[in-house]
Scaffold this motif. Sequence first.
Motif, PDB file in Angstrom:
ATOM      1  N   GLY A   1       0.822  -1.224   0.000  1.00  0.00           N
ATOM      2  CA  GLY A   1       0.000   0.000   0.000  1.00  0.00           C
ATOM      3  C   GLY A   1       0.842   1.253   0.000  1.00  0.00           C
ATOM      4  O   GLY A   1       0.564   2.221  -0.712  1.00  0.00           O
ATOM      5  N   ALA A   2       1.926   1.268   0.790  1.00  0.00           N
ATOM      6  CA  ALA A   2       2.823   2.434   0.828  1.00  0.00           C
ATOM      7  C   ALA A   2       3.526   2.616  -0.506  1.00  0.00           C
ATOM      8  O   ALA A   2       3.728   3.740  -0.972  1.00  0.00           O
ATOM      9  CB  ALA A   2       3.832   2.249   1.959  1.00  0.00           C
ATOM     10  N   ARG A   3       3.936   1.541  -1.153  1.00  0.00           N
ATOM     11  CA  ARG A   3       4.636   1.603  -2.443  1.00  0.00           C
ATOM     12  C   ARG A   3       3.700   2.183  -3.496  1.00  0.00           C
ATOM     13  O   ARG A   3       4.148   2.999  -4.327  1.00  0.00           O
ATOM     14  CB  ARG A   3       5.077   0.191  -2.829  1.00  0.00           C
ATOM     15  CG  ARG A   3       5.659   0.080  -4.173  1.00  0.00           C
ATOM     16  CD  ARG A   3       7.157   0.170  -4.096  1.00  0.00           C
ATOM     17  NE  ARG A   3       7.709  -0.140  -5.411  1.00  0.00           N
ATOM     18  CZ  ARG A   3       8.659   0.564  -5.957  1.00  0.00           C
ATOM     19  NH1 ARG A   3       9.187   1.579  -5.329  1.00  0.00           N
ATOM     20  NH2 ARG A   3       9.096   0.240  -7.150  1.00  0.00           N
ATOM     21  N   ARG A   4       2.410   1.778  -3.524  1.00  0.00           N
ATOM     22  CA  ARG A   4       1.469   2.287  -4.505  1.00  0.00           C
ATOM     23  C   ARG A   4       1.239   3.774  -4.320  1.00  0.00           C
ATOM     24  O   ARG A   4       1.112   4.519  -5.293  1.00  0.00           O
ATOM     25  CB  ARG A   4       0.131   1.541  -4.406  1.00  0.00           C
ATOM     26  CG  ARG A   4       0.185   0.160  -5.011  1.00  0.00           C
ATOM     27  CD  ARG A   4      -1.173  -0.434  -5.111  1.00  0.00           C
ATOM     28  NE  ARG A   4      -1.089  -1.776  -5.683  1.00  0.00           N
ATOM     29  CZ  ARG A   4      -2.083  -2.610  -5.759  1.00  0.00           C
ATOM     30  NH1 ARG A   4      -3.262  -2.256  -5.289  1.00  0.00           N
ATOM     31  NH2 ARG A   4      -1.906  -3.770  -6.311  1.00  0.00           N
ATOM     32  N   ARG A   5       1.146   4.212  -3.063  1.00  0.00           N
ATOM     33  CA  ARG A   5       0.959   5.647  -2.800  1.00  0.00           C
ATOM     34  C   ARG A   5       2.161   6.454  -3.243  1.00  0.00           C
ATOM     35  O   ARG A   5       2.042   7.570  -3.735  1.00  0.00           O
ATOM     36  CB  ARG A   5       0.675   5.889  -1.319  1.00  0.00           C
ATOM     37  CG  ARG A   5      -0.791   5.717  -0.976  1.00  0.00           C
ATOM     38  CD  ARG A   5      -0.998   6.038   0.435  1.00  0.00           C
ATOM     39  NE  ARG A   5      -0.326   4.926   1.159  1.00  0.00           N
ATOM     40  CZ  ARG A   5      -0.751   4.362   2.245  1.00  0.00           C
ATOM     41  NH1 ARG A   5      -1.766   4.835   2.858  1.00  0.00           N
ATOM     42  NH2 ARG A   5      -0.124   3.349   2.774  1.00  0.00           N
ATOM     43  N   ALA A   6       3.355   5.888  -3.077  1.00  0.00           N
ATOM     44  CA  ALA A   6       4.576   6.591  -3.452  1.00  0.00           C
ATOM     45  C   ALA A   6       4.677   6.738  -4.961  1.00  0.00           C
ATOM     46  O   ALA A   6       5.204   7.725  -5.481  1.00  0.00           O
ATOM     47  CB  ALA A   6       5.783   5.872  -2.910  1.00  0.00           C
ATOM     48  N   LEU A   7       4.175   5.767  -5.731  1.00  0.00           N
ATOM     49  CA  LEU A   7       4.250   5.803  -7.197  1.00  0.00           C
ATOM     50  C   LEU A   7       3.265   6.784  -7.795  1.00  0.00           C
ATOM     51  O   LEU A   7       3.441   7.243  -8.922  1.00  0.00           O
ATOM     52  CB  LEU A   7       4.037   4.422  -7.785  1.00  0.00           C
ATOM     53  CG  LEU A   7       5.154   3.405  -7.524  1.00  0.00           C
ATOM     54  CD1 LEU A   7       4.760   2.033  -8.084  1.00  0.00           C
ATOM     55  CD2 LEU A   7       6.445   3.867  -8.178  1.00  0.00           C
ATOM     56  N   ARG A   8       2.231   7.145  -7.120  1.00  0.00           N
ATOM     57  CA  ARG A   8       1.233   8.067  -7.666  1.00  0.00           C
ATOM     58  C   ARG A   8       1.700   9.436  -7.610  1.00  0.00           C
ATOM     59  O   ARG A   8       2.086  10.333  -7.665  1.00  0.00           O
ATOM     60  CB  ARG A   8      -0.046   7.977  -6.890  1.00  0.00           C
ATOM     61  CG  ARG A   8      -0.779   6.704  -7.169  1.00  0.00           C
ATOM     62  CD  ARG A   8      -2.099   6.741  -6.491  1.00  0.00           C
ATOM     63  NE  ARG A   8      -2.592   5.406  -6.309  1.00  0.00           N
ATOM     64  CZ  ARG A   8      -3.727   5.096  -5.770  1.00  0.00           C
ATOM     65  NH1 ARG A   8      -4.486   6.033  -5.331  1.00  0.00           N
ATOM     66  NH2 ARG A   8      -4.114   3.891  -5.669  1.00  0.00           N
TER      67      ARG A   8
END
Length: 169
Positions: free
Chosen positions: A162-169
């Motif tokens: 979840g943290a990785r997906r937020r960082a990519l946005r």
Amino acid sequence: MLRKLLAALVVIPLLAVWAAPAAAHGGPVVLDAAGDGATGVTVRATYKKDGHPVDNQVLRLVLNATGEGGRTVGPIQLAPATEGHGFYTSGSVLTPGRWTIVVTSAEPNPGRAEATVEARVAQTAQPAANPRTEPSEGGNGWRWWVAGAALLLGAAIALAVGARRRALR
């Protein structure tokens, strides 16, 4: 006039049907006596006319018993049992051994039963094993640790994704 006649034709048969069961009760009774599996006696009482159970407040049953070696018990008045109408019990009145029991009821509901019973010492139930407090064979406690660790690992991976997906946005 016709209405009264029709009403009478309907009401009179209904009254006859309603009163018939009450009229059938009373008179001689059939007594079925047996041991209770320990040192007591149980009796089932039904009306001879219709087979319905006797109302427990109506009947007075008396028990007399003769055992091996000339032992005697009685006369004892039986008490209504909690099983329902028509059931009576003596409680623990016999000693272990073979007994011939005779149960009688007096007028206006005469009846008699005779039976041979084997009185035994009452058995007590063994306490059941509680699976929550008894240790299980093979020591399966480690499985809870593995399940807990897997749950924590899954939660950590979900948070990281979840943290990785937020960082990519």
